[in-house]
Design an enzyme around this catalytic site. Structure first.
Site, mmCIF file in Angstrom:
data_model
loop_
_atom_site.group_PDB
_atom_site.id
_atom_site.type_symbol
_atom_site.label_atom_id
_atom_site.label_comp_id
_atom_site.label_asym_id
_atom_site.label_seq_id
_atom_site.Cartn_x
_atom_site.Cartn_y
_atom_site.Cartn_z
ATOM 1 N N MET A 28 0.785 -1.053 -0.021
ATOM 2 C CA MET A 28 -0.044 0.034 0.097
ATOM 3 C C MET A 28 0.808 1.405 0.074
ATOM 4 S SD MET A 28 -3.479 -0.871 2.217
ATOM 5 C CE MET A 28 -2.775 -0.505 3.721
ATOM 6 N N GLY A 29 1.928 1.130 -0.472
ATOM 7 C CA GLY A 29 3.149 2.251 -0.538
ATOM 8 C C GLY A 29 3.566 2.583 0.884
ATOM 9 N N HIS A 35 9.398 -3.264 3.785
ATOM 10 C CA HIS A 35 9.197 -3.455 2.218
ATOM 11 C C HIS A 35 10.412 -3.665 1.370
ATOM 12 C CE1 HIS A 35 5.441 -0.749 3.420
ATOM 13 N NE2 HIS A 35 4.736 -1.908 2.954
ATOM 14 N N ASP A 151 2.431 -9.060 9.351
ATOM 15 C CA ASP A 151 0.942 -9.386 9.230
ATOM 16 C C ASP A 151 0.657 -10.757 9.245
ATOM 17 O OD1 ASP A 151 0.385 -6.280 8.923
ATOM 18 O OD2 ASP A 151 1.348 -6.572 7.215
ATOM 19 N N SER A 186 6.510 -0.539 10.179
ATOM 20 C CA SER A 186 5.228 -0.280 9.754
ATOM 21 C C SER A 186 5.086 0.931 9.111
ATOM 22 C CB SER A 186 4.323 -0.591 10.935
ATOM 23 O OG SER A 186 3.005 -0.156 10.448
HETATM 24 O O1 PAF Z 1 -0.059 -5.641 3.588
HETATM 25 C C1 PAF Z 1 -0.552 -4.979 2.845
HETATM 26 O O2 PAF Z 1 0.069 -3.618 2.669
HETATM 27 C C2 PAF Z 1 -1.909 -5.059 2.362
HETATM 28 O O3 PAF Z 1 -3.019 -5.653 3.211
HETATM 29 C C3 PAF Z 1 -2.083 -5.720 0.828
HETATM 30 C C4 PAF Z 1 -1.554 -7.022 1.165
HETATM 31 C C5 PAF Z 1 -1.262 -4.958 -0.160
HETATM 32 C C6 PAF Z 1 -3.301 -5.488 0.253
HETATM 33 O O4 PAF Z 1 -3.798 -4.293 0.016
#
Ligand code: PAF
Length: 303
Positions: A28-29, A35, A151, A186
Site C-alpha cells: 500500500m506504499g 518493504h 501481518d 510499519s
Molecule cells: O499488507 C498490505 O500492505 C496490504 O494489506 C496488501 C496485502 C497490499 C493488500 O492491500
C-alpha cells in the site's frame, strides 16, 4: 523501471517477458525498510519483480485511517527504482473497482481465521484484503508473491485462500524487519511523532520477548506466561497512552488459541499508542531479531 496505472499496460508488459519466474510484492506504499526486505527477497527469487502500490479502500473500516494513510509517491518510486524493481503497478481506485465497491464479488475467508484478533476489531478487513489480493494475483499472474510475517493473520488468510482456490502462485513469507529498539517496521510508525509514543510503541516487542523468555525458562501455560509478562512489561503509571487490545497465543496455521505453549506457537499482540494501532508477533521458536533494518537504511535515506 516502468510505472503503469492500467491493467492493460501491465498485462502487455508482463506477457512480453519470456520468463516463468516473476516475483510480486503487493503493497500500500509508504515503503520502508520492511518493504525493502520483501522486494529484496523477490529480487533473489524472481528474474523479474513487480511491485503494486495501492491503498485499498475495501480493507479500511469507516472510522479507520484510509484518508490520512501516507501516500509519498515520489519516495516510493525512487526506492523501487533503487531496489531494482522492473515494473510498478500504481492503479487508481476506479481501475480496480470500476463499478464501485457497493456491488462487488468478494472473497470471504473462513471465519475461524478472521473473527478473532485483528478481525474482531476490524470487521470486513480480511474480506477486503483477500479480495484485493486475489484481484492483484489475477492481474499480475506472478509465480511467487512475497508477504511479511508481521501481518501474520493476513499471511494465514492469504495462504489459505491460495490453497483453497488452487491459485498457481507460491506465497513466500518474509521475516519482520525491526528498528534497533525492536519496534517492527510499519507504515503506521509515521504516526508516532512524540518521544513518548515511540517509547510506548516498543512495548509490543518487549511484551512478546518477555513471553518467549518465560517459555524458554520453562513456563508452559499461556495464561501464566501472559499474566507475568504483562506484569513485567506494562506499568500503567509509566505508559498512560498504551492500550493493549489483545495478547494471544495461537497455532500458526489454524489461528486457534492454544492453552499450552509449543515451539511453533505464534504469540501476537495488538495495542493502541494514543490513536495509532500497532501489531506485532513472534513464533516461540524464531531466532531473536531475525532481521535487522541496518543494511536497508541507506536505501531509504537516499530514497
Ligand atoms: O499488507 C498490505 O500492505 C496490504 O494489506 C496488501 C496485502 C497490499 C493488500 O492491500
Amino acid at each position: 523501471m516502468r510505472v503503469v496505472e492500467t491493467i492493460t499496460e501491465l498485462r502487455t508488459l508482463r506477457n512480453a517477458w519470456p520468463t516463468d519466474n516473476v516475483a510480486f510484492v503487493p503493497t500500500m506504499g509508504a515503503l520502508h525498510a520492511g518493504h525493502a526486505s520483501l522486494i529484496e527477497m523477490a529480487r533473489q527469487i524472481g528474474s523479474k519483480v513487480i511491485v503494486s502500490i495501492f491503498v485499498n479502500p475495501l480493507q479500511f473500516g469507516p472510522k479507520e485511517d484510509f484518508k490520512r494513510y501516507p501516500r509519498p509517491r515520489e519516495n516510493d518510486l525512487s526506492l523501487c527504482q533503487e531496489l531494482g524493481v522492473d515494473l510498478v503497478f500504481y492503479p487508481k481506485e476506479d481501475e480496480l473497482y470500476p463499478n464501485g465497491m457497493e456491488i462487488l464479488t468478494v472473497i470471504e475467508p473462513p471465519p475461524s481465521l478472521t473473527l478473532q484478533l485483528c478481525g474482531a476489531s476490524r470487521p470486513g478487513h480480511f474480506t477486503g484484503v483477500a479480495t484485493v489480493v486475489l484481484k492483484l494475483l489475477n492481474i499480475v499472474q506472478p509465480d511467487f508473491a512475497v508477504f511479511g510475517k508481521k501481518d501474520a493473520q493476513q499471511l494465514a488468510v492469504i495462504q489459505r485462500m491460495v490453497n483453497d482456490l488452487n491459485l498457481p502462485v507460491t506465497i513466500l513469507p518474509a521475516p519482520t524487519v525491526r528498528e534497533s529498539d525492536g519496534l517492527a517496521m510499519s507504515s503506521r510508525n509515521k504516526y508516532l511523532v512524540s518521544a513518548s509514543d515511540r517509547q510506548q510503541a516498543r512495548l509490543l516487542h518487549r511484551l512478546l520477548q518477555n513471553v518467549r523468555q518465560l517459555y524458554q525458562q520453562g513456563m508452559e501455560t499461556t495464561q501464566e506466561a501472559f499474566a507475568l509478562a504483562q506484569e513485567q512489561t506494562l506499568d500503567e503509571s509509566l505508559y498512560p497512552d498504551f492500550q493493549l487490545e489483545y495478547l494471544a497465543a495461537v497455532h500458526p496455521e489454524t489461528f486457534q488459541p492454544v492453552e499450552l505453549l509449543e515451539p511453533d506457537t505464534l504469540i501476537l499482540v495488538a495495542a493502541k499508542v494514543g490513536q495509532t494501532r500497532l501489531i506485532d508477533n513472534l513464533a516461540l521458536n524464531e531466532a531473536p531479531s531475525a532481521t535487522s533494518s541496518g543494511d536497508l537504511h541507506h536505501l531509504l535515506q537516499s530514497g
